[in-house]
Design an enzyme around this catalytic site. Structure first.
Site, PDB file in Angstrom:
ATOM      1  N   LYS A  12       3.195   2.379  -4.473  1.00  0.00           N
ATOM      2  CA  LYS A  12       4.400   1.538  -4.410  1.00  0.00           C
ATOM      3  C   LYS A  12       4.838   1.031  -5.787  1.00  0.00           C
ATOM      4  CE  LYS A  12       3.850  -0.108   0.326  1.00  0.00           C
ATOM      5  NZ  LYS A  12       3.916  -1.258   1.233  1.00  0.00           N
ATOM      6  N   ASP A  63       9.574  -4.426   3.104  1.00  0.00           N
ATOM      7  CA  ASP A  63       8.426  -5.047   3.785  1.00  0.00           C
ATOM      8  C   ASP A  63       8.738  -6.479   4.238  1.00  0.00           C
ATOM      9  OD1 ASP A  63       6.726  -2.854   3.670  1.00  0.00           O
ATOM     10  OD2 ASP A  63       5.948  -3.402   1.696  1.00  0.00           O
TER      11      ASP A  63
END
Ligand code: ATR
Length: 283
Positions: free
Chosen positions: A63, A100
């Site tokens: 990420k 997220d």
């Protein structure tokens, strides 16, 4: 065409999730797992437009690297320095997003429509990557008092310093003080891996927690962690973590395949079945 890059990536539920939606909406597309080693990540991301991919999801451990590779970052992704969704733009450049925090909030709202971030203090367990995406999302939603409980206090202190915002009381809290932090809490969130199959439980005494507080866990394997089980038993409302996984996937699916996907009970049961099968295969 889309996929998920990670290493390893076999455990990812994202292919099942996106392919379920593709089938449901009769969209002629595919979503594939892409096992990619760190040294190949940039090459693979750059190759996406040439291979006809509309984009991809990015999972552990890529990420942060993905945030450095892409051409454009949304404000959230930039602030977090982490990307979980890559969109190929019309000109072939790559846009990195982080959904997220969005997934976390959407899951809470879907499961508990009257929940409001500003209704009382939030106690967040953990100060790692997951906490770093959830805490700003709570602050954006209007939370004014957030306590970060972490085994390593310095890490909680650093998180509070990094994410400080004027109107928000964001404070670190040692594990031993958790019962005090819980005393007037309206929301409890576990962002650690504690409680996941194969990990120890999150050992925290809930006796001081008001029974009207909402308790949620980002762990979804098992779906009802011991924290959620104990909270439910004493009368607290609980929200499981599988919804967060599904909701964080929605913006990507919409951008790649042009349809806003729905989160249904059938989809959750299907993914749970998949999880159980994966576990059986592994054991
Ligand atoms: P993630 O990106 O999933 O948040 P991470 O950045 O490694 O993962 O963070 C893991 C979090 O779980 C941390 O808050 C960690 O606490 P420390 O900062 O003290 O390491 C917490 N954690 C992991 N294992 C733990 C354990 N056995 N007991 C208590 N906390 C634990």
């Amino acid at each position: 065409m889309a996929g998920v890059v990670g290493w390893p990536v076999e455990h990812s539920l994202s292919p099942r999730l996106h392919n379920y939606w593709l089938e449901q909406y009769v969209i002629d597309g595919a979503y594939v797992p892409l096992p990619v080693k760190r040294e190949n990540l940039e090459f693979v991301l750059r190759a996406l437009p040439r291979m006809g991919f509309a984009g991809c999801n990015v999972t552990v451990p890529h990420k942060e690297t993905a945030a450095r590779v892409v051409d454009h970052l949304t404000p959230q992704a930039k602030r977090l320095g982490a990307v979980n969704t890559v969109i190929v733009r019309d000109d072939g450049s790559l846009e990195g997003r982080n959904t997220d925090g969005y997934g976390f909030i959407q899951n809470l709202m879907a499961a508990s429509p009257d929940w409001q971030a500003g209704s009382g203090p939030a106690v967040v367990f953990g100060a790692g990557g997951a906490a770093r995406s959830i805490v700003p999302a709570l602050m954006e939603e209007g939370a004014q008092d957030i306590r970060i409980v972490n085994r390593t206090l310095q890490k909680a202190e650093k998180l509070c310093k990094d994410l400080a915002m004027d109107r928000v009381a964001l404070r670190p809290c040692p594990f031993e003080m958790a019962p005090d932090a819980l005393e007037d809490a309206a929301l409890v969130v576990n962002t650690t891996a504690l409680g996941m199959t194969g990990y120890p439980q999150l050992n925290v005494d809930l006796d001081t927690l008001p029974v009207n507080a909402l308790v949620t866990d980002i762990v979804y394997n098992p779906l009802i962690t011991s924290l959620l089980e104990r909270a439910e038993k004493r009368g607290n409302r609980i929200v499981d973590g599988l919804g967060m996984l599904i909701h964080q996937a929605r913006p990507g699916f919409n951008a790649w395949f042009g349809r806003e996907p729905e989160v249904t009970r059938d989809l959750k049961s299907y993914l749970l079945g998949t999880l159980n099968n994966k576990q059986k295969e592994a054991s």
